[in-house]
Scaffold this active site. Structure first.
Site, PDB file in Angstrom:
ATOM      1  N   ARG A 250       5.558  12.105  -2.985  1.00  0.00           N
ATOM      2  CA  ARG A 250       5.347  12.722  -1.678  1.00  0.00           C
ATOM      3  C   ARG A 250       6.471  12.261  -0.742  1.00  0.00           C
ATOM      4  O   ARG A 250       7.128  11.265  -0.991  1.00  0.00           O
ATOM      5  CB  ARG A 250       3.997  12.282  -1.074  1.00  0.00           C
TER       6      ARG A 250
ATOM      7  N   PRO B 113       0.790  -1.226   0.000  1.00  0.00           N
ATOM      8  CA  PRO B 113       0.000   0.000   0.000  1.00  0.00           C
ATOM      9  C   PRO B 113       0.827   1.284   0.000  1.00  0.00           C
ATOM     10  O   PRO B 113       1.818   1.407   0.729  1.00  0.00           O
ATOM     11  CB  PRO B 113      -0.804  -0.099   1.299  1.00  0.00           C
ATOM     12  N   ASN B 114       0.362   2.198  -0.821  1.00  0.00           N
ATOM     13  CA  ASN B 114       0.852   3.576  -0.921  1.00  0.00           C
ATOM     14  C   ASN B 114       2.195   3.707  -1.638  1.00  0.00           C
ATOM     15  O   ASN B 114       2.634   4.825  -1.915  1.00  0.00           O
ATOM     16  CB  ASN B 114       0.926   4.239   0.470  1.00  0.00           C
TER      17      ASN B 114
ATOM     18  N   ARG C  76      12.243   4.839  13.271  1.00  0.00           N
ATOM     19  CA  ARG C  76      10.977   5.566  13.160  1.00  0.00           C
ATOM     20  C   ARG C  76      10.061   5.216  14.346  1.00  0.00           C
ATOM     21  O   ARG C  76      10.523   4.755  15.380  1.00  0.00           O
ATOM     22  CB  ARG C  76      10.354   5.263  11.794  1.00  0.00           C
TER      23      ARG C  76
ATOM     24  N   GLU D 217      13.017  -9.049   2.130  1.00  0.00           N
ATOM     25  CA  GLU D 217      12.109  -7.988   2.595  1.00  0.00           C
ATOM     26  C   GLU D 217      12.847  -6.650   2.511  1.00  0.00           C
ATOM     27  O   GLU D 217      13.975  -6.536   3.008  1.00  0.00           O
ATOM     28  CB  GLU D 217      11.698  -8.270   4.041  1.00  0.00           C
TER      29      GLU D 217
ATOM     30  N   HIS E 287      12.679  -2.413   3.058  1.00  0.00           N
ATOM     31  CA  HIS E 287      12.054  -1.159   3.498  1.00  0.00           C
ATOM     32  C   HIS E 287      12.965  -0.019   3.065  1.00  0.00           C
ATOM     33  O   HIS E 287      14.178  -0.058   3.329  1.00  0.00           O
ATOM     34  CB  HIS E 287      11.869  -1.133   5.014  1.00  0.00           C
TER      35      HIS E 287
ATOM     36  N   TYR F  22      11.328   8.911   1.681  1.00  0.00           N
ATOM     37  CA  TYR F  22      11.321   7.838   0.680  1.00  0.00           C
ATOM     38  C   TYR F  22      12.105   8.156  -0.597  1.00  0.00           C
ATOM     39  O   TYR F  22      12.186   7.313  -1.490  1.00  0.00           O
ATOM     40  CB  TYR F  22       9.873   7.472   0.329  1.00  0.00           C
TER      41      TYR F  22
ATOM     42  N   ASN G 237       8.333  -5.355  -0.568  1.00  0.00           N
ATOM     43  CA  ASN G 237       8.149  -4.287   0.403  1.00  0.00           C
ATOM     44  C   ASN G 237       6.646  -4.235   0.686  1.00  0.00           C
ATOM     45  O   ASN G 237       5.890  -3.666  -0.102  1.00  0.00           O
ATOM     46  CB  ASN G 237       8.636  -2.940  -0.137  1.00  0.00           C
TER      47      ASN G 237
ATOM     48  N   ALA H 158       2.991  -0.725   4.927  1.00  0.00           N
ATOM     49  CA  ALA H 158       2.439  -0.782   6.287  1.00  0.00           C
ATOM     50  C   ALA H 158       1.910  -2.169   6.640  1.00  0.00           C
ATOM     51  O   ALA H 158       1.798  -2.508   7.829  1.00  0.00           O
ATOM     52  CB  ALA H 158       1.333   0.261   6.439  1.00  0.00           C
TER      53      ALA H 158
HETATM   54  O1  CA2 Z   1      10.236   2.178   4.525  1.00  0.00           O
HETATM   55  C1  CA2 Z   1       9.441   1.498   3.861  1.00  0.00           C
HETATM   56  O2  CA2 Z   1       9.697   1.079   2.740  1.00  0.00           O
HETATM   57  C2  CA2 Z   1       8.048   1.206   4.414  1.00  0.00           C
HETATM   58  O3  CA2 Z   1       7.731  -0.143   4.105  1.00  0.00           O
HETATM   59  C3  CA2 Z   1       7.109   2.150   3.707  1.00  0.00           C
HETATM   60  C4  CA2 Z   1       5.670   2.125   4.232  1.00  0.00           C
HETATM   61  C5  CA2 Z   1       5.647   2.246   5.747  1.00  0.00           C
HETATM   62  O4  CA2 Z   1       4.321   2.075   6.221  1.00  0.00           O
HETATM   63  C6  CA2 Z   1       6.545   1.217   6.408  1.00  0.00           C
HETATM   64  O5  CA2 Z   1       6.503   1.411   7.811  1.00  0.00           O
HETATM   65  C7  CA2 Z   1       7.970   1.370   5.929  1.00  0.00           C
HETATM   66  C8  CA2 Z   1       4.853   3.269   3.673  1.00  0.00           C
HETATM   67  C9  CA2 Z   1       4.890   3.391   2.197  1.00  0.00           C
HETATM   68  C10 CA2 Z   1       4.295   4.709   1.820  1.00  0.00           C
HETATM   69  O6  CA2 Z   1       4.966   5.147   0.678  1.00  0.00           O
HETATM   70  C11 CA2 Z   1       4.831   6.442   0.324  1.00  0.00           C
HETATM   71  C12 CA2 Z   1       5.734   6.912  -0.593  1.00  0.00           C
HETATM   72  C13 CA2 Z   1       5.677   8.203  -0.973  1.00  0.00           C
HETATM   73  C14 CA2 Z   1       4.687   9.054  -0.473  1.00  0.00           C
HETATM   74  C15 CA2 Z   1       3.782   8.575   0.432  1.00  0.00           C
HETATM   75  C16 CA2 Z   1       3.857   7.255   0.836  1.00  0.00           C
END
Ligand code: CA2
Length: 145
Positions: free
Chosen positions: A18, A10-11, A106, A97, A99, A23, A73, A76
């Site tokens: 963003r 997701p996301n 965090r 895996e 991240h 990221y 990846n 969340a």
């Molecule tokens: O650090 C990572 O890759 C995460 O898996 C990313 C997830 C987060 O919930 C994990 O705790 C760590 C969130 C991905 C959201 O990705 C976005 C990228 C750009 C803008 C907004 C969200």
């Protein structure tokens, strides 16, 4: 043809649009291109992203039949999904895996990942290079077989 599954949760479709401070500026398309460039002749990459847990479970089931390894990846869902863990436990090949951020630096709720109980390696905090590192490792494992 040996195929690596590159699964994003997701996301992660928003990557590069963003929160570049967390990221980075690369998009998921950039990640796919960089990973594809690492593949030897005769290898393929199946790059997929979904915001839906069940869809990711279905892709892991599909990978059971066809994949040489999985780079995932789960976003969340890492921190919540026993369903993804169970699906990965039914997959026999190597699982990496990834991240992008260092989840341990965090919020406390990001410190635990269900997927890590199955993953052969966990990469966190390398930015999007983590995906490339994971693909390199999968290839080296496959070549050692
Ligand atoms: O650090 C990572 O890759 C995460 O898996 C990313 C997830 C987060 O919930 C994990 O705790 C760590 C969130 C991905 C959201 O990705 C976005 C990228 C750009 C803008 C907004 C969200």
């Amino acid at each position: 043809m040996p195929t690596i599954y590159l699964l994003n949760g997701p996301n992660l479709n928003l990557l590069g649009q963003r929160q570049p401070d967390i990221y980075g500026r690369e998009t998921l398309a950039d990640v796919e291109t960089a990973c594809r460039a690492l593949l030897p002749d005769g290898w393929d990459l199946r790059a997929l992203q979904s915001n839906w847990e069940g869809q990711i479970v279905d892709w892991i089931h599909e990978a059971r039949e066809t994949a040489a390894g999985i780079v995932i990846n789960p976003g969340a869902l890492s921190h919540t999904s026993i369903a993804i863990l169970d699906a990965l436990n039914a997959f026999d090949g190597p699982v990496m895996e990834v991240h992008i951020s260092n989840i341990h630096k965090r919020e406390a709720f990001r410190h635990h990942s269900y997927v890590s109980a199955r993953a052969d390696a966990v990469i966190a905090g390398l930015g999007t290079y983590g995906y490339e590192a994971a693909v390199r490792r999968l290839l080296s494992l496959a070549r050692a077989d």
